[in-house]
Write an enzyme that holds these catalytic residues in place. Structure first.
Site, PDB file in Angstrom:
ATOM      1  N   ARG A  53       0.819  -1.177   0.018  1.00 21.32           N
ATOM      2  CA  ARG A  53      -0.109   0.099  -0.047  1.00 21.32           C
ATOM      3  C   ARG A  53       0.956   1.284  -0.192  1.00 21.32           C
ATOM      4  NH1 ARG A  53       2.181   1.914   3.583  1.00 21.32           N
ATOM      5  NH2 ARG A  53       0.598   3.610   3.597  1.00 21.32           N
ATOM      6  N   GLY A  54       0.120   2.289  -0.041  1.00 17.87           N
ATOM      7  CA  GLY A  54       0.826   3.549  -0.357  1.00 17.87           C
ATOM      8  C   GLY A  54       1.202   3.794  -1.819  1.00 17.87           C
ATOM      9  N   ALA A  55       0.920   4.932  -2.114  1.00 16.34           N
ATOM     10  CA  ALA A  55       0.744   5.244  -3.578  1.00 16.34           C
ATOM     11  C   ALA A  55       2.104   4.991  -4.518  1.00 16.34           C
ATOM     12  CB  ALA A  55       0.449   6.743  -3.973  1.00 16.34           C
ATOM     13  N   ARG A  96      -7.344  -0.409  -7.020  1.00 10.98           N
ATOM     14  CA  ARG A  96      -7.802   0.481  -6.070  1.00 10.98           C
ATOM     15  C   ARG A  96      -7.913   1.805  -7.057  1.00 10.98           C
ATOM     16  NH1 ARG A  96      -4.472   1.242  -0.708  1.00 10.98           N
ATOM     17  NH2 ARG A  96      -6.421   2.014  -0.049  1.00 10.98           N
ATOM     18  N   GLN A 203      -2.391   2.814   9.742  1.00 11.32           N
ATOM     19  CA  GLN A 203      -1.289   2.906   9.173  1.00 11.32           C
ATOM     20  C   GLN A 203      -0.132   3.529   9.870  1.00 11.32           C
ATOM     21  OE1 GLN A 203      -4.194   3.201   7.615  1.00 11.32           O
ATOM     22  NE2 GLN A 203      -4.140   2.604   5.767  1.00 11.32           N
ATOM     23  N   ASP A 244      -2.333  10.925  -2.459  1.00 11.09           N
ATOM     24  CA  ASP A 244      -2.311   9.604  -3.365  1.00 11.09           C
ATOM     25  C   ASP A 244      -2.681  10.410  -4.754  1.00 11.09           C
ATOM     26  OD1 ASP A 244      -3.031   8.526  -0.521  1.00 11.09           O
ATOM     27  OD2 ASP A 244      -2.942   6.864  -1.840  1.00 11.09           O
ATOM     28  N   ASN A 254      -5.660  12.214   0.316  1.00 13.48           N
ATOM     29  CA  ASN A 254      -4.633  11.587   1.007  1.00 13.48           C
ATOM     30  C   ASN A 254      -5.850  10.702   1.858  1.00 13.48           C
ATOM     31  OD1 ASN A 254      -2.228  10.732   1.552  1.00 13.48           O
ATOM     32  ND2 ASN A 254      -2.198  12.014   3.786  1.00 13.48           N
ATOM     33  N   LYS A 255      -4.995   9.797   2.568  1.00 12.23           N
ATOM     34  CA  LYS A 255      -5.857   9.318   3.696  1.00 12.23           C
ATOM     35  C   LYS A 255      -6.927   9.723   4.645  1.00 12.23           C
ATOM     36  CE  LYS A 255      -5.479   5.476   4.220  1.00 12.23           C
ATOM     37  NZ  LYS A 255      -6.404   4.689   3.524  1.00 12.23           N
TER      38      LYS A 255
END
Ligand code: MRU
Length: 353
Positions: A53-55, A96, A203, A244, A254-255
Site C-alpha cells: 500500500r501507499g501510492a 484501487r 497505518q 494519493d 490523501n488518507k
C-alpha cells in the site's frame, strides 16, 4: 547492527524475475511476513487488501505485476500480446481507484508496448522488465529529493505531525513525508514526530511509528482526534503528509483524516505541507471533486483489530478511505523538482512542464 524493517524491500522482484516479493503490511508490526506473488489475482488481492500500500509502492508493485503478466503471455504475435497485456493492465488498475500512481505506472508500461510495435514479443518483455526497474529506481531518487527539498522548510528541534504512512513502507525507500525526517535525523535536527494512529486501518500506529522508531527517531503516537491538541499546545511546527492524487488545481487526496488535520493546522497557524512525487500529480484531474474516493468495507471500522466487534451488529458505517484537502489549506507542495506554493494551478503547471 541488527536488521530493522527498513532493511527489507517494500517491493522487489525475486532473483529469477518470476515473482513479486512484498512485505505483508497487514501483519506489521507484530510479524514480518514476506509474500511471493506470482499470479495476477495474487497481485490484485495484495493491492486491494493493503498488503502492499501507499501510492508509490502500489505503482511499483503494479509495474512489476504487469511485467510478470506480460512474461507469462504465450504468443509471438504482437496484436495478441497487446490484447492480453491490456486485459491484465485493466484488471490490475481496478484494484484501487484513488492513488493515481497505479494507473500512471501501468500506462508507462503500456507506452513501452506501444512504442516497440516492430520489435519481437520476447524483446518487448525485456524492455518491460527494464522499465519496471526504472520506475522503482526513479521512486527511490524522487523520495530522496523530496527529503532534501522538504528539509529546507524545517528547523532544528521542530515538532512534526504526520498522518497515515507516507514512509519507506509506502515507497521503495525513504518515503515521501518521512524523507525529510530521515534526512534531518542524519543531520542532527532533533525532530519530535507525532504520528496519528490513522483510523480505521492504523497505518500510523502500525507502520509509521514502527518504521520511524526502528530508525531511532523520537516518535509519539496519538489518536487522530488528538492532533489539534498538540497544535494548541505549540508542540507542532509543521504538518507533513503524503498524498494519493493531486489535482491540477492543487486539491490533494490523501488518507481519510488528512483534511481535518489541514483545517486544524490553518486554525493554529501551523504550516501544512503535502509531499507529492510528480507521478502523483494528475493534470487530467481538474479539481478534487473529480477524484474517485475508494469506499471500503464496514468491518474495517467495526471489527478489524478487535477480539470482539466494537459496534452494534447492523450499524450503518461510513468508511471512505481518503479525503480531499482543499488547495487553500495547503501551505506548500513538496515535490522532487522543488517546493511549490499557491496559486497551485500556476505553480503545478510550471513544474509539470
Ligand atoms: O490506503 P493506503 O494505506 O494505501 O493510504 C496511503 C496514504 O494515504 C499515503 O499517505 C499516500 O499513499 C502517500 S504514500 C507516500
Amino acid at each position: 547492527m541488527p536488521k530493522t524493517i527498513l532493511d527489507y524491500d517494500t517491493v522487489a522482484l525475486d532473483d529469477g524475475d518470476s515473482s513479486l516479493i512484498i512485505i505483508d503490511q497487514t501483519k506489521l508490526p507484530n510479524d514480518l511476513v514476506m509474500l511471493h506473488l506470482r499470479t495476477q489475482k495474487e497481485i490484485y488481492d495484495a493491492i486491494y487488501l493493503l498488503e502492499v500500500r501507499g501510492a508509490p509502492a502500489i505503482g511499483v508493485a503494479a509495474a512489476y505485476g504487469i511485467y510478470l503478466a506480460a512474461k507469462g503471455i504465450d504468443t509471438d504475435d504482437y496484436d495478441e500480446f497487446a490484447t492480453q497485456f491490456d486485459a491484465a493492465k485493466d484488471y490490475l488498475a481496478s484494484s484501487r481507484p484513488t492513488a493515481v500512481n497505479l494507473t500512471w505506472a501501468l500506462n508507462r508500461m503500456r507506452d513501452v508496448v506501444t512504442a516497440n510495435k516492430t520489435e519481437s514479443v520476447a524483446h518487448i518483455k525485456e524492455l518491460l522488465l527494464a522499465e519496471s526497474r526504472k520506475i522503482q529506481q526513479e521512486d527511490i531518487d524522487t523520495c530522496r529529493m523530496i527529503g532534501e527539498n522538504g528539509l529546507t522548510l524545517l528547523h532544528k528541534g521542530d515538532g512534526i505531525i504526520t498522518h497515515c504512512n507516507a514512509g519507506q513502507l509506502a515507497t521503495s525507500k525513504y518515503g515521501t513525508a518521512t524523507a525529510p525526517m530521515y534526512l534531518g535525523q542524519k543531520r542532527d535536527y532533533g525532530f519530535h514526530i507525532y504520528c496519528d494512529e490513522t483510523r480505521p486501518l492504523l497505518q500510523g500506529a502500525r507502520l509509521t511509528s514502527y518504521e520511524l522508531m526502528s530508525a531511532g527517531l523520537d516518535v509519539t503516537l496519538m489518536c487522530d482526534g488528538m492532533a489539534a491538541s498538540i497544535m494548541k499546545r505549540g508542540l507542532a511546527q509543521a504538518v507533513i503528509t503524503g498524498c494519493d492524487r493531486v489535482a491540477a488545481n492543487g486539491d490533494a487526496a490523501n488518507k481519510i483524516g488528512t483534511m481535518p488535520l489541514a483545517i486544524a493546522a490553518k486554525h493554529f497557524g501551523v504550516p501544512f505541507y503535502i509531499c507529492a512525487p510528480s507521478s502523483t500529480i494528475d493534470m487530467k484531474t481538474a479539481t478534487g471533486d473529480d477524484i474517485v474516493i475508494e469506499e471500503r468495507k464496514p468491518s474495517e471500522v467495526t471489527d478489524m483489530w478487535y477480539e470482539h466487534p466494537m459496534a452494534p451488529k447492523g450499524i450503518k458505517v461510513f468508511n471512505p478511505a481518503f479525503d480531499v484537502t482543499d488547495a487553500s489549506l495547503i501551505t506548500a507542495i513538496i515535490t522532487e523538482k522543488g517546493v511549490i506554493y499557491p496559486p497551485f494551478d500556476k505553480s503545478i503547471k510550471k513544474i509539470m512542464g
